[in-house]
Motif scaffolding. Structure first.
Motif, PDB file in Angstrom:
ATOM      1  N   ILE A  22      11.001  45.636   2.155  1.00  0.00           N
ATOM      2  CA  ILE A  22      12.511  45.127   2.624  1.00  0.00           C
ATOM      3  C   ILE A  22      13.547  46.302   2.564  1.00  0.00           C
ATOM      4  CG2 ILE A  22      14.585  43.460   2.218  1.00  0.00           C
ATOM      5  CD1 ILE A  22      12.022  41.596   1.009  1.00  0.00           C
ATOM      6  N   ASP A  23      13.961  46.691   3.736  1.00  0.00           N
ATOM      7  CA  ASP A  23      14.964  47.766   3.879  1.00  0.00           C
ATOM      8  C   ASP A  23      16.452  47.336   3.963  1.00  0.00           C
ATOM      9  OD1 ASP A  23      16.070  50.023   4.156  1.00  0.00           O
ATOM     10  OD2 ASP A  23      14.630  50.937   5.372  1.00  0.00           O
ATOM     11  N   ASP A  24      17.296  47.559   3.224  1.00  0.00           N
ATOM     12  CA  ASP A  24      18.835  47.332   3.661  1.00  0.00           C
ATOM     13  C   ASP A  24      19.669  48.466   3.148  1.00  0.00           C
ATOM     14  OD1 ASP A  24      19.187  47.086   0.799  1.00  0.00           O
ATOM     15  OD2 ASP A  24      18.739  44.783   0.849  1.00  0.00           O
ATOM     16  N   ASN A  25      20.873  48.221   2.965  1.00  0.00           N
ATOM     17  CA  ASN A  25      21.904  49.349   2.685  1.00  0.00           C
ATOM     18  C   ASN A  25      21.807  49.733   1.280  1.00  0.00           C
ATOM     19  OD1 ASN A  25      22.711  46.660   1.719  1.00  0.00           O
ATOM     20  ND2 ASN A  25      25.039  47.595   1.885  1.00  0.00           N
ATOM     21  N   ARG A  26      21.043  49.039   0.292  1.00  0.00           N
ATOM     22  CA  ARG A  26      20.865  49.494  -0.684  1.00  0.00           C
ATOM     23  C   ARG A  26      19.785  50.312  -1.071  1.00  0.00           C
ATOM     24  NH1 ARG A  26      20.271  43.702  -3.097  1.00  0.00           N
ATOM     25  NH2 ARG A  26      18.890  43.728  -1.308  1.00  0.00           N
ATOM     26  N   GLY A  27      18.837  50.358  -0.328  1.00  0.00           N
ATOM     27  CA  GLY A  27      17.540  51.067  -0.249  1.00  0.00           C
ATOM     28  C   GLY A  27      16.288  50.169   0.308  1.00  0.00           C
ATOM     29  N   THR A  28      15.426  49.993  -0.531  1.00  0.00           N
ATOM     30  CA  THR A  28      14.078  49.406  -0.074  1.00  0.00           C
ATOM     31  C   THR A  28      13.890  48.574  -1.333  1.00  0.00           C
ATOM     32  OG1 THR A  28      12.592  50.979  -0.768  1.00  0.00           O
ATOM     33  CG2 THR A  28      13.337  51.027   1.401  1.00  0.00           C
ATOM     34  N   PHE A  29      12.912  47.555  -1.281  1.00  0.00           N
ATOM     35  CA  PHE A  29      12.440  46.606  -2.248  1.00  0.00           C
ATOM     36  C   PHE A  29      11.042  46.112  -1.540  1.00  0.00           C
ATOM     37  CE2 PHE A  29      10.984  42.335  -3.637  1.00  0.00           C
ATOM     38  CZ  PHE A  29      11.221  42.499  -4.880  1.00  0.00           C
ATOM     39  N   SER A  30       9.911  46.229  -2.693  1.00  0.00           N
ATOM     40  CA  SER A  30       8.750  45.886  -2.317  1.00  0.00           C
ATOM     41  C   SER A  30       7.970  45.036  -3.438  1.00  0.00           C
ATOM     42  CB  SER A  30       7.811  46.974  -1.975  1.00  0.00           C
ATOM     43  OG  SER A  30       8.136  47.536  -0.821  1.00  0.00           O
ATOM     44  N   GLU A  31       7.504  44.152  -3.392  1.00  0.00           N
ATOM     45  CA  GLU A  31       6.556  43.429  -4.204  1.00  0.00           C
ATOM     46  C   GLU A  31       5.091  43.913  -4.025  1.00  0.00           C
ATOM     47  OE1 GLU A  31       5.150  38.859  -5.258  1.00  0.00           O
ATOM     48  OE2 GLU A  31       6.930  39.033  -4.120  1.00  0.00           O
ATOM     49  N   ASN A 110       2.720  52.305   1.962  1.00  0.00           N
ATOM     50  CA  ASN A 110       2.806  50.893   1.556  1.00  0.00           C
ATOM     51  C   ASN A 110       1.573  50.480   1.405  1.00  0.00           C
ATOM     52  OD1 ASN A 110       5.841  51.433   1.734  1.00  0.00           O
ATOM     53  ND2 ASN A 110       5.646  50.958   3.976  1.00  0.00           N
ATOM     54  N   SER A 111       0.579  50.970   0.959  1.00  0.00           N
ATOM     55  CA  SER A 111      -0.912  50.383   1.042  1.00  0.00           C
ATOM     56  C   SER A 111      -1.480  50.478  -0.394  1.00  0.00           C
ATOM     57  CB  SER A 111      -1.869  51.209   1.955  1.00  0.00           C
ATOM     58  OG  SER A 111      -1.255  51.073   3.328  1.00  0.00           O
ATOM     59  N   LEU A 112      -2.375  49.671  -0.596  1.00  0.00           N
ATOM     60  CA  LEU A 112      -3.316  49.494  -1.905  1.00  0.00           C
ATOM     61  C   LEU A 112      -4.616  49.661  -1.387  1.00  0.00           C
ATOM     62  CD1 LEU A 112      -0.710  47.463  -2.395  1.00  0.00           C
ATOM     63  CD2 LEU A 112      -1.352  47.895  -4.538  1.00  0.00           C
ATOM     64  N   LEU A 113      -5.670  50.003  -2.016  1.00  0.00           N
ATOM     65  CA  LEU A 113      -7.165  49.994  -2.007  1.00  0.00           C
ATOM     66  C   LEU A 113      -7.792  48.826  -2.903  1.00  0.00           C
ATOM     67  CD1 LEU A 113      -9.271  50.811   0.363  1.00  0.00           C
ATOM     68  CD2 LEU A 113      -9.786  52.528  -1.518  1.00  0.00           C
ATOM     69  N   TRP A 114      -8.390  47.798  -2.660  1.00  0.00           N
ATOM     70  CA  TRP A 114      -9.025  46.997  -3.202  1.00  0.00           C
ATOM     71  C   TRP A 114     -10.614  47.470  -3.249  1.00  0.00           C
ATOM     72  CZ3 TRP A 114      -8.928  43.704  -7.186  1.00  0.00           C
ATOM     73  CH2 TRP A 114     -10.061  42.924  -7.329  1.00  0.00           C
ATOM     74  N   VAL A 115     -10.972  47.802  -4.506  1.00  0.00           N
ATOM     75  CA  VAL A 115     -12.327  48.029  -4.549  1.00  0.00           C
ATOM     76  C   VAL A 115     -13.094  47.383  -5.819  1.00  0.00           C
ATOM     77  CG1 VAL A 115     -13.981  50.272  -5.483  1.00  0.00           C
ATOM     78  CG2 VAL A 115     -11.694  50.557  -4.493  1.00  0.00           C
ATOM     79  N   PRO A 116     -13.926  46.437  -5.316  1.00  0.00           N
ATOM     80  CA  PRO A 116     -14.577  45.580  -6.147  1.00  0.00           C
ATOM     81  C   PRO A 116     -15.613  46.363  -6.841  1.00  0.00           C
ATOM     82  CG  PRO A 116     -15.321  45.164  -3.854  1.00  0.00           C
ATOM     83  CD  PRO A 116     -14.210  46.096  -3.725  1.00  0.00           C
TER      84      PRO A 116
END
Length: 197
Positions: A22-31, A110-116
């Motif tokens: 989420i990008d706005d005038n404050r910067g960004t936010f990510s869960e 903005n990526s993660l890798l799932w390694v089971p």
């Protein structure tokens, strides 16, 4: 896209997870992690341990895994710099046994890798001061760690840097070749379909 978008890679149990920014005038936010949300998408990451590494250019860490009863699933994220990330299937009877896949992860994607569990994991740092964080579902235990040398000739991983520029620990130089992989894990047909529910 919702909070997360999950894509199966060419070995279906390995997943690329994109998180919303989420990008706005404050910067960004990510869960970047929500256990229940990811579990509903087929990635069950009950975090037991979290690791943080800072790496010079050319550093290779891996190829590692842990066997029962200390199997570790990993959720890998590059928070600074860039890495060439490698996953190798070591599940006996898997149609992908001995096959490896690679993907570039960076601070910008903005990526993660799932390694089971059931896979060797390793990475190569492509720039100085690269930071890699990974959440693990089990505790590290040296007695149950298994590893294969990074430049195993049978695997023939196409590392992106010349071998004379690769930096590894002395311990990594003593690892076994791929022929040591014998019944560390067993493939369950259909498990990858369950992961995609």
């Amino acid at each position: 896209m919702g909070k997360f978008n999950i894509e199966s890679l060419s070995i279906p149990d390995v997943k690329l997870i994109k998180h919303q920014v989420i990008d706005d005038n404050r910067g960004t936010f990510s869960e970047i992690f929500n256990r229940d949300y990811l579990k509903n998408l087929g990635v069950d990451c009950c975090v037991f341990q979290e690791n943080f590494t800072v790496n010079h250019r050319g550093v290779v860490r891996g190829l590692h895994c842990q066997i029962e009863p200390y199997i570790q699933d990993k959720l890998v994220r590059c928070t600074k710099g860039r890495i060439f990330d490698v996953v190798v299937d070591v599940r006996t009877n898997s149609p992908w046994f001995g096959k490896w896949i690679s993907i570039n992860l960076s601070e910008d994607d903005n990526s993660l890798l799932w390694v089971p569990g059931g896979f060797l994991h390793g990475f190569c740092s492509l720039v100085d001061n690269t930071v890699v964080e990974f959440k693990c579902t089990g505790q590290w235990n040296l007695a149950y760690e298994r590893a294969v040398i990074w430049n195993d000739p049978w695997l023939n991983i196409n590392w992106p840097l010349p071998h004379d520029e690769i930096v590894v620990s002395e311990r990594e130089l003593t690892r076994n070749d791929f022929s040591a992989v014998k019944n560390w894990f067993f493939y369950e047909p259909g498990a990858e379909l369950m992961m995609d529910k």
